[in-house]
Each structure stands twice: as structure tokens, then as C-alpha cells.
Design a protein around this motif. Structure first.
Motif, PDB file in Angstrom:
ATOM      1  N   ASP A 172     -12.496  -7.948 -34.026  1.00  0.00           N
ATOM      2  CA  ASP A 172     -11.819  -9.018 -34.778  1.00  0.00           C
ATOM      3  C   ASP A 172     -11.186  -8.445 -36.045  1.00  0.00           C
ATOM      4  O   ASP A 172     -11.877  -7.922 -36.921  1.00  0.00           O
ATOM      5  N   GLU A 173      -9.867  -8.544 -36.150  1.00  0.00           N
ATOM      6  CA  GLU A 173      -9.174  -8.006 -37.329  1.00  0.00           C
ATOM      7  C   GLU A 173      -9.632  -8.678 -38.615  1.00  0.00           C
ATOM      8  O   GLU A 173      -9.618  -8.064 -39.690  1.00  0.00           O
ATOM      9  N   ASN A 174     -10.045  -9.939 -38.544  1.00  0.00           N
ATOM     10  CA  ASN A 174     -10.504 -10.644 -39.738  1.00  0.00           C
ATOM     11  C   ASN A 174     -11.787 -10.027 -40.295  1.00  0.00           C
ATOM     12  O   ASN A 174     -11.974  -9.958 -41.512  1.00  0.00           O
ATOM     13  N   ARG A 176     -12.721  -6.834 -39.738  1.00  0.00           N
ATOM     14  CA  ARG A 176     -12.345  -5.512 -40.278  1.00  0.00           C
ATOM     15  C   ARG A 176     -11.732  -5.670 -41.665  1.00  0.00           C
ATOM     16  O   ARG A 176     -12.031  -4.901 -42.590  1.00  0.00           O
ATOM     17  N   ARG A 177     -10.905  -6.671 -41.821  1.00  0.00           N
ATOM     18  CA  ARG A 177     -10.240  -6.908 -43.101  1.00  0.00           C
ATOM     19  C   ARG A 177     -11.252  -7.279 -44.181  1.00  0.00           C
ATOM     20  O   ARG A 177     -11.125  -6.862 -45.336  1.00  0.00           O
ATOM     21  N   LEU A 210      -9.835   2.707 -40.958  1.00  0.00           N
ATOM     22  CA  LEU A 210      -8.787   1.681 -40.939  1.00  0.00           C
ATOM     23  C   LEU A 210      -7.426   2.220 -41.391  1.00  0.00           C
ATOM     24  O   LEU A 210      -6.491   1.450 -41.568  1.00  0.00           O
ATOM     25  N   ASP A 213      -4.867   1.136 -38.839  1.00  0.00           N
ATOM     26  CA  ASP A 213      -5.238  -0.088 -38.125  1.00  0.00           C
ATOM     27  C   ASP A 213      -3.978  -0.801 -37.614  1.00  0.00           C
ATOM     28  O   ASP A 213      -2.965  -0.873 -38.319  1.00  0.00           O
ATOM     29  N   SER A 215      -3.455  -3.932 -37.231  1.00  0.00           N
ATOM     30  CA  SER A 215      -3.244  -5.258 -37.832  1.00  0.00           C
ATOM     31  C   SER A 215      -2.615  -5.145 -39.225  1.00  0.00           C
ATOM     32  O   SER A 215      -3.150  -4.473 -40.105  1.00  0.00           O
ATOM     33  N   TYR A 217      -2.578  -7.447 -41.370  1.00  0.00           N
ATOM     34  CA  TYR A 217      -3.542  -8.117 -42.248  1.00  0.00           C
ATOM     35  C   TYR A 217      -4.527  -7.096 -42.829  1.00  0.00           C
ATOM     36  O   TYR A 217      -4.851  -7.125 -44.018  1.00  0.00           O
ATOM     37  N   VAL A 218      -4.966  -6.185 -41.984  1.00  0.00           N
ATOM     38  CA  VAL A 218      -5.874  -5.116 -42.418  1.00  0.00           C
ATOM     39  C   VAL A 218      -5.112  -4.072 -43.229  1.00  0.00           C
ATOM     40  O   VAL A 218      -5.579  -3.614 -44.278  1.00  0.00           O
TER      41      VAL A 218
END
Length: 272
Positions: A172-174, A176-177, A210, A213, A215, A217-218
Motif C-alpha cells: 500500500d503506497e499510503n 509506505r508514504r 523508497l 518508489d 508512487s 505520493y511517496v
């Protein structure tokens, strides 16, 4: 359906029926404008009436009204922490459990603060409990949850970094972020983590996995993390960025590095 609403661009343009639904906790906010427009006191009163806990209202409002600075975040924090205190006093854990899955995003924000500030949790338990908020579909909950647990991350930095370094492998990118955003040396709307300002290398176990990454977002968070660090340790950030560009020649890494170096570049231009 209201689920896919884009939301109004200004508060005055929010339709009355939408605002009423938001204040009753019947729908989520669609954008930042709506998030700022919700009257959290009205939402709180409706929530407590709907859950047969009207006696909680006055103690919460008393704490909200004593705030020196009233913003969405400070009100959110005051409500969440006071609801936590009331649930502890009344052995009312089920109520907080209901809030954590409530349809209204701002109610879930209160639950995130209650989770992040629960004195019964050690940092390992607290981070495990906050992960469901970190993966929430709503931007507001994701932003609030890292702020809710950040004071404990700062106090237990070594253990927190070890735990969160595992989150960098999550699908889940959220999540990781969250690992990056929650540990930013300076961050936004929060206290700085002085240890990371002075020694940003401590965060490499989170940053390195990361650095490319997929994403955005990340990527934005990693770039901002390093930009934070560049304000106190510019040489470290320059060296890391040079190393990443050599070892990871991807467009994702290049994007992160541009964000990471923006303050350093600005200083260079200023000093020419």
C-alpha cells in the motif's frame, strides 16, 4: 451519488444539503474545501446524540473552547484526546472502536488522535494500531494520523525507525508514504525532530528503499524529507542525491532528487 463528488471550490458554493449531511456525519468530505467547512462542534453533537452519549458533549466543548489557537487540526486534536480521556474514565472502548470505522472522515480523524495519544500503548502497539488510519482512503485521515503519533515517534525514535523501515516494503503506497511523512525532520504543522535535523542519516533505512518508489505520493514525501534535512545538513543531502543518481538512474529518483535539492539550489542562486 455523493461518493464521487468533486466538491465545491469555495465554502460558499457548498450546497446546503451537502453541508447538512457533512455536519451529521452521513458522508465524507470530497475535498479540502469541504474538510475546512465542516463544523466539528455540530458534527460532534450529532455523533454523540446518535450514539447515546450526550453527557460527553460539555467536557469536549470545554476543552475545545479553551484552545488558544483554533484551526481544523487543533480542534480535531482536542476532540480526539478528550474523547480518549472520557472513554478511559468510562471504560468505553467500544465507542472509540466505532469511531475508527465511522463513515465520516473527520470522525475517523478524532479516532486517529485517540489512538495516537493512548497512554496504554507502547510505540510498537501504537504504530500497529495507527496503520489502519495510515491506509485510509481519505486524505484527511492519512494526514491527521501521522501527526497524532509523531510525538511518540520522536520520543522513541530508534525503535520507531526500525518498525517503520519495514513499512517501506508494504504494497500500500499510503503506508509506505506514512513511514516517510511521519519522520520528516521538520514536517508540516508539527514539532521538529531535532535528532533527525542534526543527523538525517538515521533515516536512511526508510529513505533508501523508497528512492525510486513508483508512487508520486511517496516520491513527494521522500523529496520533502530530504529537503527538510537540507536546511540543517546540506552536505549530507547533496551527497545522498549524487549517490542515488549514480546508483538509481530512474525518472522516479530524478524527480525525488529535484524536490530534495530545491532549497539548496535556491541558496546557490541567491549567493551568485
Amino acid at each position: 451519488m455523493t461518493e464521487k463528488r468533486k466538491g465545491a471550490r469555495s465554502i460558499k458554493d457548498i450546497p446546503d444539503d451537502i453541508l447538512e449531511q457533512l455536519n451529521r456525519g452521513e458522508i465524507e468530505t470530497a475535498n479540502l474545501t469541504e474538510w475546512l467547512a465542516v463544523d466539528q462542534k455540530v458534527l460532534l453533537e450529532n455523533l454523540l446524540l446518535q450514539n447515546d452519549r450526550p453527557e460527553y458533549l460539555d467536557p469536549v466543548l470545554e476543552n475545545v473552547n479553551q484552545l488558544k489557537k483554533t484551526t481544523v487540526n487543533t480542534v480535531n486534536e482536542a476532540i480526539g484526546i478528550t474523547l480518549l480521556d472520557l472513554s478511559i474514565q468510562n471504560q468505553d472502548e467500544n465507542f472509540l472502536s466505532k469511531l475508527s470505522v465511522h463513515r465520516a472522515d473527520l470522525v475517523r480523524c478524532w479516532a486517529a488522535y485517540a489512538t495516537g495519544r493512548d497512554p496504554a500503548f507502547d510505540i510498537k502497539t501504537k504504530l500497529k494500531a495507527i496503520q489502519s488510519f495510515a491506509s485510509d482512503s481519505h486524505f484527511g485521515v492519512r494526514e491527521i494520523c501521522w501527526m497524532a503519533v509523531r510525538p511518540d515517534i520522536s520520543k522513541n525514535l530508534t525503535e520507531s525507525l526500525l518498525i517503520l523501515s519495514e513499512w517501506t516494503k508494504h504494497d500500500d503506497e499510503n503506508i509506505r508514504r506514512f513511514a516517510s511523512e511521519a519522520t520528516r525532520p521538520r514536517g508540516v504543522w508539527c514539532s521538529h525532530i531535532n535528532e533527525l535535523k542534526q543527523n538525517p542519516g538515521l533515516g536512511l533505512d526508510i529513505l533508501e528503499p523508497l528512492r525510486s518508489d513508483p508512487s508520486k505520493y511517496v516520491q513527494d514525501s521522500i523529496g520533502n524529507w530530504l529537503n527538510d534535512a537540507s536546511k540543517s545538513q546540506p552536505e549530507f543531502v547533496t551527497e545522498i542525491c549524487d549517490e542515488w543518481l549514480r546508483e538509481s538512474p530512474t525518472k522516479e529518483t530524478a524527480y525525488i532528487v529535484r524536490k530534495a535539492l530545491r532549497t539548496i539550489q535556491k541558496e546557490k542562486l541567491k549567493n551568485k
